[in-house]
Design a protein around this motif. Sequence first.
Motif, PDB file in Angstrom:
ATOM      1  N   GLY A 128      31.296  44.119  54.564  1.00 17.00           N
ATOM      2  CA  GLY A 128      32.614  43.512  54.651  1.00 17.00           C
ATOM      3  C   GLY A 128      32.540  42.086  55.143  1.00 17.00           C
ATOM      4  O   GLY A 128      31.456  41.533  55.335  1.00 17.00           O
ATOM      5  N   ARG A 129      33.708  41.539  55.327  1.00 17.91           N
ATOM      6  CA  ARG A 129      33.827  40.161  55.806  1.00 17.91           C
ATOM      7  C   ARG A 129      34.666  40.143  57.077  1.00 17.91           C
ATOM      8  O   ARG A 129      35.617  40.912  57.210  1.00 17.91           O
ATOM      9  N   ILE A 130      34.306  39.250  57.959  1.00 18.29           N
ATOM     10  CA  ILE A 130      35.130  38.995  59.141  1.00 18.29           C
ATOM     11  C   ILE A 130      36.218  38.025  58.699  1.00 18.29           C
ATOM     12  O   ILE A 130      35.924  36.989  58.093  1.00 18.29           O
ATOM     13  N   THR A 131      37.450  38.350  58.978  1.00 19.67           N
ATOM     14  CA  THR A 131      38.544  37.477  58.558  1.00 19.67           C
ATOM     15  C   THR A 131      39.272  36.824  59.720  1.00 19.67           C
ATOM     16  O   THR A 131      40.040  35.894  59.514  1.00 19.67           O
ATOM     17  N   GLU A 132      39.024  37.318  60.924  1.00 19.45           N
ATOM     18  CA  GLU A 132      39.784  36.809  62.064  1.00 19.45           C
ATOM     19  C   GLU A 132      39.059  37.126  63.363  1.00 19.45           C
ATOM     20  O   GLU A 132      38.390  38.147  63.474  1.00 19.45           O
ATOM     21  N   ILE A 133      39.188  36.223  64.323  1.00 17.66           N
ATOM     22  CA  ILE A 133      38.719  36.464  65.687  1.00 17.66           C
ATOM     23  C   ILE A 133      39.897  36.174  66.608  1.00 17.66           C
ATOM     24  O   ILE A 133      40.574  35.158  66.456  1.00 17.66           O
ATOM     25  N   ALA A 134      40.147  37.086  67.550  1.00 22.07           N
ATOM     26  CA  ALA A 134      41.272  36.902  68.467  1.00 22.07           C
ATOM     27  C   ALA A 134      40.940  37.511  69.825  1.00 22.07           C
ATOM     28  O   ALA A 134      40.121  38.425  69.925  1.00 22.07           O
ATOM     29  N   TRP A 135      41.587  36.992  70.854  1.00 18.66           N
ATOM     30  CA  TRP A 135      41.571  37.657  72.151  1.00 18.66           C
ATOM     31  C   TRP A 135      42.520  38.840  72.075  1.00 18.66           C
ATOM     32  O   TRP A 135      43.565  38.748  71.425  1.00 18.66           O
ATOM     33  N   VAL A 136      42.194  39.921  72.737  1.00 12.79           N
ATOM     34  CA  VAL A 136      43.109  41.055  72.858  1.00 12.79           C
ATOM     35  C   VAL A 136      43.336  41.286  74.348  1.00 12.79           C
ATOM     36  O   VAL A 136      42.389  41.429  75.121  1.00 12.79           O
ATOM     37  N   ASP A 137      44.599  41.258  74.732  1.00 16.78           N
ATOM     38  CA  ASP A 137      44.994  41.608  76.095  1.00 16.78           C
ATOM     39  C   ASP A 137      45.066  43.129  76.118  1.00 16.78           C
ATOM     40  O   ASP A 137      46.001  43.734  75.587  1.00 16.78           O
ATOM     41  N   ASN A 138      44.054  43.769  76.695  1.00 14.37           N
ATOM     42  CA  ASN A 138      43.943  45.221  76.637  1.00 14.37           C
ATOM     43  C   ASN A 138      45.009  45.939  77.457  1.00 14.37           C
ATOM     44  O   ASN A 138      45.337  47.081  77.172  1.00 14.37           O
ATOM     45  N   ARG A 139      45.541  45.277  78.461  1.00 12.90           N
ATOM     46  CA  ARG A 139      46.606  45.902  79.258  1.00 12.90           C
ATOM     47  C   ARG A 139      47.920  45.919  78.490  1.00 12.90           C
ATOM     48  O   ARG A 139      48.651  46.887  78.513  1.00 12.90           O
ATOM     49  N   ALA A 140      48.204  44.821  77.800  1.00  9.24           N
ATOM     50  CA  ALA A 140      49.475  44.707  77.070  1.00  9.24           C
ATOM     51  C   ALA A 140      49.352  45.186  75.624  1.00  9.24           C
ATOM     52  O   ALA A 140      50.362  45.369  74.947  1.00  9.24           O
ATOM     53  N   GLY A 141      48.110  45.337  75.129  1.00  7.47           N
ATOM     54  CA  GLY A 141      47.909  45.779  73.758  1.00  7.47           C
ATOM     55  C   GLY A 141      48.358  44.766  72.731  1.00  7.47           C
ATOM     56  O   GLY A 141      48.898  45.106  71.687  1.00  7.47           O
ATOM     57  N   ARG A 142      48.129  43.482  73.013  1.00  6.58           N
ATOM     58  CA  ARG A 142      48.544  42.466  72.046  1.00  6.58           C
ATOM     59  C   ARG A 142      47.427  41.467  71.799  1.00  6.58           C
ATOM     60  O   ARG A 142      46.563  41.259  72.659  1.00  6.58           O
TER      61      ARG A 142
END
Length: 171
Positions: free
Chosen positions: A149-163
């Motif tokens: 597959g391909r990586i299409t995005e990199i993001a931080w995830v706030d694991n407490r807020a789930g966003r």
Amino acid sequence: MFSLEMFLEPSADSQIRALWQELTTKSIVTLPEVWARPHITLAICSTLDGIDHKALGAVCEDMPQNIKISTYGQFLGAPGVLQLGLTPTRELMALHGAVHDVLDSTNSACDPLYVPDVWIPHCTISMGMKAEDLGTLRTTLQNLKPIAGRITEIAWVDNRAGRELSVASPF
């Protein structure tokens, strides 16, 4: 707690979701019960304070295009964690190293299991596997084909807020 995560294009994402669904029908706890999107974690940090987000955003723009999931396994010392292992290409390892160069220069509050020379590139499948699940898992996974597959995005995830948060400007 914040994780820096790479997300997959729809075809690879769908293949992992199908595996999650198959395991769920066999009463094995899968990751969607914890987090709903297949991902590969590059770093876990307790805070985003002090990180040079512009520099990190620039590093992440040069993300690897292609990945291959080629193994499955369980982490020793982490009972219940089942993962799909990625082929550690030079491109993937270079991105990981560059991410940690930025993080190391500004933030020491990162999980030591995700630093270069320790990190095992993987996509977690289950965090609740039981010893009695091993036979079912082996039967299910022995015929699993590699997932390209391909990586299409990199993001931080706030694991407490789930966003999800932007890498370059999370606030």
